[in-house]
Enzyme design. Structure first.
Site, mmCIF file in Angstrom:
data_model
loop_
_atom_site.group_PDB
_atom_site.id
_atom_site.type_symbol
_atom_site.label_atom_id
_atom_site.label_comp_id
_atom_site.label_asym_id
_atom_site.label_seq_id
_atom_site.Cartn_x
_atom_site.Cartn_y
_atom_site.Cartn_z
ATOM 1 N N ARG A 83 0.847 -1.366 0.039
ATOM 2 C CA ARG A 83 -0.178 0.091 0.070
ATOM 3 C C ARG A 83 1.079 1.317 -0.211
ATOM 4 N NH1 ARG A 83 -2.982 2.794 4.734
ATOM 5 N NH2 ARG A 83 -4.045 4.531 3.286
ATOM 6 N N HIS A 128 -3.079 10.970 0.355
ATOM 7 C CA HIS A 128 -2.782 10.729 1.924
ATOM 8 C C HIS A 128 -1.846 12.054 2.261
ATOM 9 C CE1 HIS A 128 -1.155 7.232 4.613
ATOM 10 N NE2 HIS A 128 -1.070 8.453 5.379
ATOM 11 N N GLU A 173 -7.869 8.228 5.908
ATOM 12 C CA GLU A 173 -8.159 8.921 7.187
ATOM 13 C C GLU A 173 -8.777 10.249 7.132
ATOM 14 O OE1 GLU A 173 -4.751 8.729 9.814
ATOM 15 O OE2 GLU A 173 -4.835 6.677 10.141
ATOM 16 N N ASN A 315 -7.813 1.855 9.382
ATOM 17 C CA ASN A 315 -6.520 2.094 10.316
ATOM 18 C C ASN A 315 -6.765 2.053 11.685
ATOM 19 O OD1 ASN A 315 -5.451 2.449 7.705
ATOM 20 N ND2 ASN A 315 -4.831 4.544 7.721
ATOM 21 N N TYR A 317 -4.905 1.527 15.643
ATOM 22 C CA TYR A 317 -3.899 1.619 16.417
ATOM 23 C C TYR A 317 -3.839 1.112 17.796
ATOM 24 C CZ TYR A 317 -1.360 3.462 12.488
ATOM 25 O OH TYR A 317 -0.549 3.484 11.113
ATOM 26 N N GLU A 384 -3.789 0.015 7.825
ATOM 27 C CA GLU A 384 -2.661 0.273 8.661
ATOM 28 C C GLU A 384 -2.960 -0.294 10.199
ATOM 29 O OE1 GLU A 384 -1.660 4.520 9.048
ATOM 30 O OE2 GLU A 384 -2.115 4.642 6.708
HETATM 31 C C1 PNW Z 1 -1.884 7.509 10.508
HETATM 32 N N1 PNW Z 1 -3.943 9.995 16.049
HETATM 33 O O1 PNW Z 1 -1.920 8.689 11.240
HETATM 34 C C2 PNW Z 1 -1.582 7.905 9.093
HETATM 35 O O2 PNW Z 1 -2.259 7.205 8.190
HETATM 36 C C3 PNW Z 1 -0.072 7.623 8.890
HETATM 37 O O3 PNW Z 1 0.513 8.445 7.703
HETATM 38 C C4 PNW Z 1 0.809 7.715 10.096
HETATM 39 O O4 PNW Z 1 2.345 7.752 9.899
HETATM 40 C C5 PNW Z 1 0.182 6.752 11.153
HETATM 41 O O5 PNW Z 1 -1.034 6.694 11.071
HETATM 42 C C6 PNW Z 1 1.125 6.752 12.345
HETATM 43 O O6 PNW Z 1 0.585 7.987 12.945
HETATM 44 C C7 PNW Z 1 -2.330 8.860 12.398
HETATM 45 O O7 PNW Z 1 -3.541 11.055 16.639
HETATM 46 C C8 PNW Z 1 -1.995 10.143 13.146
HETATM 47 O O8 PNW Z 1 -4.563 9.245 16.656
HETATM 48 C C9 PNW Z 1 -2.392 10.300 14.255
HETATM 49 C C10 PNW Z 1 -3.363 9.658 14.827
HETATM 50 C C11 PNW Z 1 -3.827 8.452 14.148
HETATM 51 C C12 PNW Z 1 -3.115 8.248 12.948
#
Ligand code: PNW
Length: 493
Positions: A83, A128, A173, A315, A317, A384
């Site tokens: 990706r 992006h 996002e 995505n 995390y 992601e």
């Molecule tokens: C994503 N938050 O961004 C993006 O798609 C990527 O480009 C980035 O490098 C990756 O996650 C890691 O950060 C985010 O603050 C940025 O919750 C910030 C957040 C979540 C995703």
């Protein structure tokens, strides 16, 4: 499907897709080379004080020159897909179709050909975050004409790359784009949304731009190119802080609707979630506004947005603990005040290199189940998932046990969602293939499976231990070994 904490051994479906991801601005460098136009991120990073250490993506990993090395890293990992994103101003320097930069097109053609020559399928993200600055000068995502320019750009990509690319993502996002870019002002173009309107207007235009590009693909290219096209949304998992307090449970659901439903609900059901219309409408009324700050779709727009994602890109995390925040109404009008929730964390959760990211594997299974039950069971690509650290040396950075722990456990919770809960997850993408420019955090936070030596002339990439662990999961198509210790290790290397 809530998690019982036990590690599940087993395999993923035979056709499960394994991938890794990057984005143009974060890796390419060559910011003003070969006719590329300026993007809003070029402008943002060249403004002092916006990014940690005043780092920029001017050079980054120089993937503009090193893309063949990147493809070898992917091959070594054993992924079937990659990706990446196209930089809009690299192919259209002023944002419009009137000026096509053939050298930019050639770069992506070369990358795609190199991937295919190595048996790796491209998954191409159109946006992006690197909007052409020239379009920003005319209002960017606050100006609806940007939608038409995006559609022209999307069509150009379908025309030039669609003979070899069959997986497309319109936007990465939208939530981050509008909250960080138009609300908190910490990402380009850097607006702080005091009256609480810009965030919603930008979001409204992104949804319409997405739908427009989806229809262009559907009408003009799908029959011949036979690909699929969707959107990638991000969300945390909002776990009620106390599951026996009804207002916590309600707040957690409201937070999911404000974070994910804001964009997913229109895509599946045509319009914003009821709770959002209600909250923003009531709060707007309390401000004595005659109309809600949340824009309205016309009936024709509702019809054209409904059903415009062939799959859901997710995505994910980490999770947080959510509760009702009735004090928020006294704050400034806007998204957070409208949402009226607050968050906490469990101090037992391992931390990462990023303040916002706690190691919470259970959230993966929870969010997948929430999507499964809230929407009509869409195929889900995890587009992601990954974790950062801030290692003090290359040696520490390469011995990244915390990242290996993270991947094994999040992937295992995804396996539970598939095997035990029946969620239709079709692919998984590790963020990121390599360390790169982490937006406002610069180069301090590293998300890579590969270490990047930014001081070396070739920006040398070295596999971290987590890259080997991920490769093994891919090679085994799951977890087939004898149980190993699942004790969490500290998140920061
Ligand atoms: C994503 N938050 O961004 C993006 O798609 C990527 O480009 C980035 O490098 C990756 O996650 C890691 O950060 C985010 O603050 C940025 O919750 C910030 C957040 C979540 C995703």
């Amino acid at each position: 499907g809530s998690s019982d904490g036990k590690f599940l051994y087993g395999k993923f479906p035979d056709d499960f897709i394994w991938s890794s991801a990057t984005s143009s601005y974060q890796i390419e460098g060559a910011w003003d080379v070969d006719g590329k136009g300026e993007s809003i991120w070029d402008r943002f990073v060249h403004t002092s004080g916006k990014v940690y250490n005043n780092d920029t993506g001017d050079v980054a990993c120089e993937s503009y020159y090193n893309y063949k090395t990147d493809v070898q890293l992917l091959k070594e990992l054993g992924v079937s897909h990659y990706r990446f994103s196209v930089s809009w101003p690299r192919v259209l320097p002023n944002g419009t179709i009137n000026d096509i930069n053939e050298k930019g097109i050639t770069y992506y053609n070369n990358l795609i050909d190199e991937l295919l020559a190595n048996d790796i399928k491209p998954m191409l993200t159109l946006y992006h975050w690197d909007l052409p600055q020239k379009l920003e000068d005319h209002g960017g995502w606050l100006n609806e004409t940007t939608n038409d320019h995006f559609n022209d750009y999307a069509r150009l990509c379908f025309q030039r790359f669609g003979d070899r690319v069959s997986l497309w993502i319109t936007f990465n996002e939208p939530w981050i784009i509008v909250r960080h870019g138009y609300g908190y002002g910490i990402f380009a173009p850097g607006y702080s949304d005091a009256p609480g309107t810009k965030t919603y207007i930008a979001g409204h235009n992104l949804l319409k731009a997405h739908a427009k590009a989806w229809h262009t693909y559907d009408d003009e290219f799908r029959a011949t190119q036979k690909g699929t096209i969707g959107i990638t949304l991000n969300t945390g998992w909002s776990e009620p802080r106390n599951a026996s307090i009804p207002s916590d449970v309600e707040a957690a659901e409201r937070a999911m609707q404000f974070d994910f439903g804001w964009f997913a609900h229109p895509i599946y059901y045509g319009d914003y979630p009821d709770v959002m219309k209600w909250q923003v409408g009531n709060k707007s009324e309390a401000q004595n506004l005659t109309e809600s700050r949340l824009p309205k779709f016309t009936p024709a727009e509702i019809e054209s947005i409904k059903g415009t994602s062939d799959f859901m890109g997710l995505n994910f995390y980490g999770a947080g603990l959510t509760f009702n925040d009735d004090n928020n109404p006294v704050g400034p009008p806007g998204y957070d005040n409208d949402k009226a929730t607050a968050g906490a964390i469990d101090p037992a959760w391992p931390v990462s290199g990023s303040d916002w990211l706690k190691v919470t594997p259970f959230g993966m299974r929870s969010v997948l189940n929430w999507i499964y039950t809230t929407y009509p069971n869409p195929p889900i690509y995890v587009t992601e998932n990954g974790v950062s650290d801030r290692p003090s040396s290359k040696e520490n950075g390469i011995s990244d046990e915390a990242r290996t722990f993270y991947y094994r456990h999040y992937i295992d919770e995804m396996l539970k969602a598939i095997k035990l809960d029946g969620v239709n997850v079709v692919g998984y993408t590790a963020w990121s293939l390599m360390d790169n420019f982490e937006w406002a955090s610069g180069y301090r936070e590293r998300f890579g499976l590969h270490w990047v030596d930014y001081d070396s002339p070739n920006k040398t990439r070295t596999a971290k231990d987590s890259a080997k662990a991920y490769s093994k999961i891919i090679a085994d198509n799951g977890f087939i070994d004898e149980p190993v210790s699942t004790t969490p290790v500290s998140g920061v290397a």
